[in-house]
Write a protein that holds these residues in place. Structure first.
Motif, PDB file in Angstrom:
ATOM      1  N   THR A 163       0.833  -1.203   0.000  1.00  0.00           N
ATOM      2  CA  THR A 163       0.000   0.000   0.000  1.00  0.00           C
ATOM      3  C   THR A 163       0.868   1.254   0.000  1.00  0.00           C
ATOM      4  O   THR A 163       0.590   2.227  -0.698  1.00  0.00           O
ATOM      5  N   LYS A 193      -6.125   3.573   1.451  1.00  0.00           N
ATOM      6  CA  LYS A 193      -7.184   2.744   2.039  1.00  0.00           C
ATOM      7  C   LYS A 193      -8.537   3.138   1.454  1.00  0.00           C
ATOM      8  O   LYS A 193      -9.337   2.279   1.086  1.00  0.00           O
ATOM      9  N   GLU A 195      -9.074   4.691  -1.382  1.00  0.00           N
ATOM     10  CA  GLU A 195      -9.132   4.340  -2.802  1.00  0.00           C
ATOM     11  C   GLU A 195      -9.387   2.858  -3.010  1.00  0.00           C
ATOM     12  O   GLU A 195     -10.155   2.456  -3.879  1.00  0.00           O
ATOM     13  N   LEU A 196      -8.739   2.060  -2.173  1.00  0.00           N
ATOM     14  CA  LEU A 196      -8.907   0.611  -2.302  1.00  0.00           C
ATOM     15  C   LEU A 196     -10.340   0.210  -1.976  1.00  0.00           C
ATOM     16  O   LEU A 196     -10.915  -0.673  -2.601  1.00  0.00           O
ATOM     17  N   GLU A 199     -12.536   1.214  -4.830  1.00  0.00           N
ATOM     18  CA  GLU A 199     -12.321   0.302  -5.965  1.00  0.00           C
ATOM     19  C   GLU A 199     -13.082  -1.007  -5.754  1.00  0.00           C
ATOM     20  O   GLU A 199     -13.733  -1.526  -6.658  1.00  0.00           O
ATOM     21  N   LYS A 200     -12.991  -1.495  -4.543  1.00  0.00           N
ATOM     22  CA  LYS A 200     -13.641  -2.764  -4.223  1.00  0.00           C
ATOM     23  C   LYS A 200     -15.156  -2.644  -4.418  1.00  0.00           C
ATOM     24  O   LYS A 200     -15.797  -3.548  -4.955  1.00  0.00           O
ATOM     25  N   THR A 205     -10.187  -4.301  -9.462  1.00  0.00           N
ATOM     26  CA  THR A 205      -9.084  -4.832  -8.658  1.00  0.00           C
ATOM     27  C   THR A 205      -7.730  -4.278  -9.070  1.00  0.00           C
ATOM     28  O   THR A 205      -6.707  -4.695  -8.539  1.00  0.00           O
ATOM     29  N   LEU A 207      -5.975  -1.575  -8.605  1.00  0.00           N
ATOM     30  CA  LEU A 207      -5.120  -1.010  -7.558  1.00  0.00           C
ATOM     31  C   LEU A 207      -4.686  -2.095  -6.572  1.00  0.00           C
ATOM     32  O   LEU A 207      -3.508  -2.179  -6.195  1.00  0.00           O
ATOM     33  N   ALA A 208      -5.639  -2.924  -6.183  1.00  0.00           N
ATOM     34  CA  ALA A 208      -5.344  -4.013  -5.251  1.00  0.00           C
ATOM     35  C   ALA A 208      -4.297  -4.947  -5.860  1.00  0.00           C
ATOM     36  O   ALA A 208      -3.402  -5.436  -5.156  1.00  0.00           O
ATOM     37  N   VAL A 211      -0.911  -3.404  -5.545  1.00  0.00           N
ATOM     38  CA  VAL A 211      -0.422  -3.565  -4.166  1.00  0.00           C
ATOM     39  C   VAL A 211       0.142  -4.975  -3.975  1.00  0.00           C
ATOM     40  O   VAL A 211       1.243  -5.161  -3.465  1.00  0.00           O
TER      41      VAL A 211
END
Ligand code: ARG
Length: 563
Positions: A163, A193, A195-196, A199-200, A205, A207-208, A211
């Protein structure tokens, strides 16, 4: 057994030819100084009515000059009053620089783990309690004779790293990182956090995945990943050390989760081979714990092969066993991880370890919001930073002592005393309310109140100067309440250490401080011409002062030189 308890046990033996252990308790002051139910315990083995045993025993005890009054109550309680002089003599006999300590833990080793903060964010008030309670646990184990090893189990492994890197590349720069250090890392983390999360919610996915890819790079020893990791970790660690120094806590070791992750993964493989761990269809690995009475298995490896919190703890347990062979491991970690630590203890048993894993858990710190309701301290504005809290505490401490010229060091000691003591005003398992007025209240159950009591005694002792000691001629009747309190101290430590309950030490300190204030109301210590009385009182005050310093040190609090 204390001298009095031994005396009673002897008397029982002389009268009835029976060996026993006597534990005196403290009844309400109106009944006596001590009381015992030994007659009830003896009724069965001696085949006599307890009241009769009590009467006989009381008669015998009345012949001893240790007791000024012995009476029998109810079905066979014996209430005792002791002479102040015999208390003073007992205290003298037991006295040493380490008064109050015992050797219950002699020959045994304990690992105490605290404050174990996570690297991703600046040190928050969320890690105040692990530090305070952990330190008190270490001290309680030390003063009860254990060999103590302390370890800061840093949360330096896993998702935060990925992250950070992605956040740094997208939202930060070298300049910003250099300028704001750990706060920049904290900021990046919070932005990412959010942004994730967004996104979720959108079902994406990208960005995830990015990471994760950085995590994978790190696991594969990619040079760039290692260099980021070292850079971020050293910024974070420097900050953690700075905060620990300010809190005046330290540990002997600092083995973080990252150190244990690779060992943990190897161990998981071995557990699979040995049939202790099982692989699920999706590739994840669990250790079933039903044979330990725990229905939920412990997940020790993710389906993608990555190590988890539990993987690192598994390795940690085995590493400690191999390195230190501890009899006990104390984890100072909040109440929310209770179930996890039950699982961990189950795992250790399953692996055949004899070590007792003790989860030293505690509630959260609450604060009052504008509406007067309680809320978790770190909930509203995200985190309350430790240094902001301590800065404010120093301002409050300055206000408290007024304009008097007091050193910065003393102000720091008072500030820290107030903050730390608030952690011990109630059983650690309850949530505590952090309130600036209460923690600095000079007339309440607060750190400064206790510190002031100790400072006042030191001042009287200093004013008295050198005095020859002729205390043998003194009867101590006016000091009896203080003497009773002082003779209680070893038992307070023993009880506090049993289940690591440092609030018992805090309560004791409060009672001692109150006792001293009542005493000053009746006695002008340095007034009058009675040299014997003066010297005896100063001698006693020295002891009280030592106990204040000793008991406060268990809570990680020092006594300022003035206030
Ligand atoms: N870093 C963790 C946290 O802040 C606490 C670590 C506790 N120790 C352990 N061995 N799991 O929640």
């Amino acid at each position: 057994m204390s001298e009095m308890e031994t005396k009673i046990a002897h008397s029982v033996h002389e009268l009835f030819g029976h060996e026993c252990v006597v534990n005196l308790s403290r009844p309400e002051a109106a009944f006596g100084d001590y009381s015992t139910n030994i007659a009830m315990q003896l009724a069965k083995p001696l085949q006599q009515p307890p009241r009769e045993i009590a009467e006989k025993l009381a008669e015998k005890l009345r012949t001893s000059d240790m007791f000024s009054d012995v009476s029998v109550a109810g079905p066979g309680f014996i209430n005792l009053r002791v002479t102040a002089k015999s208390l003073a003599d007992q205290l003298d006999a037991d006295w040493s620089e380490k008064y109050g300590e015992n050797s219950d833990g002699a020959g045994k080793t304990v690992v105490v783990e605290y404050p174990s903060p996570n690297m991703a964010k600046p040190y928050s008030t969320g890690h105040l309690r692990p530090g305070n309670q952990g330190w008190a646990a270490k001290r309680l184990m030390e003063v009860t004779g254990w060999n103590v090893i302390t370890d800061n189990h840093l949360g330096d492994y896993g998702a935060p790293f990925g992250t950070w890197v992605v956040g740094f590349l997208r939202h930060s720069s070298n300049e910003q990182l250099e300028a704001s250090g750990v706060y920049e890392l904290g900021r990046i983390y919070i932005v990412m956090k959010a942004e994730l999360k967004a996104e979720k919610e959108n079902g994406d996915t990208a960005l995830a995945d990015e990471v994760q890819s950085w995590l994978l790079k790190l696991e594969n020893n990619d040079e760039q990943a290692i260099s980021y990791s070292q850079r971020f970790n050293s910024i974070s660690l420097e900050h953690i050390h700075e905060m620990m120094t300010r809190l005046q806590i330290s540990t002997d070791y600092e083995y973080g989760e990252a150190f244990f992750a690779p060992i943990g993964k190897q161990t998981v493989q071995k557990l699979c081979t040995d049939g202790i761990a099982l692989q699920n269809d999706d590739g994840s690995i669990i250790v079933p714990l039903d044979d330990q009475g725990i229905k939920t298995p412990l997940l020790v490896q993710k389906s993608n092969g990555a190590a988890l919190y539990a993987t690192t703890d598994l390795a940690t347990i085995l590493f400690r066993e191999e390195t230190w062979q501890p009899d006990k491991v104390i984890y100072a970690v909040g109440a929310e991880q209770q179930f996890y630590f039950q699982q961990l203890a189950g795992l250790a048993k399953k692996l055949g370890l004899k070590t007792e894993l003790f989860h030293l858990w505690f509630g959260v710190i609450d604060q009052l919001n504008e509406d007067g309701g309680r809320e978790k301290m770190s909930s509203r504005t995200g985190v309350v930073l430790i240094e902001e809290l301590l800065d404010k505490a120093e301002l409050e401490a300055r206000k408290l002592v007024g304009v008097k010229d007091i050193s910065d060091e003393d102000v720091g000691i008072i500030a820290l005393g107030a903050v730390k003591f608030s952690d011990f005003v109630a059983d650690r398992r309850t949530n505590i309310l952090f309130d600036w007025t209460t923690i600095f209240a000079l007339s309440g159950f607060s750190g400064p109140y206790i510190q002031y009591a100790a400072v006042r005694i030191a001042k009287i002792i200093a004013d008295a100067g050198e005095m020859s000691v002729e205390k043998d001629e003194y009867d101590y009747e006016s000091e009896k309440a203080i003497l009773l309190k002082l003779t209680e101290y070893p038992e307070v430590i023993a009880r506090a250490a049993r289940d690591i309950e440092p609030h018992k030490v805090a309560t004791y300190l409060y009672e001692l401080a109150r006792g001293m204030n009542r005493y000053y109301e009746t006695i002008r210590i340095l007034d009058g011409d009675d040299a014997v009385a003066k010297s005896a009182r100063i001698e006693l005050l020295r002891k009280v002062h030592q106990v204040f310093v000793h008991a406060l040190s268990i809570l990680g609090i020092r006594v300022p030189s003035r206030m």
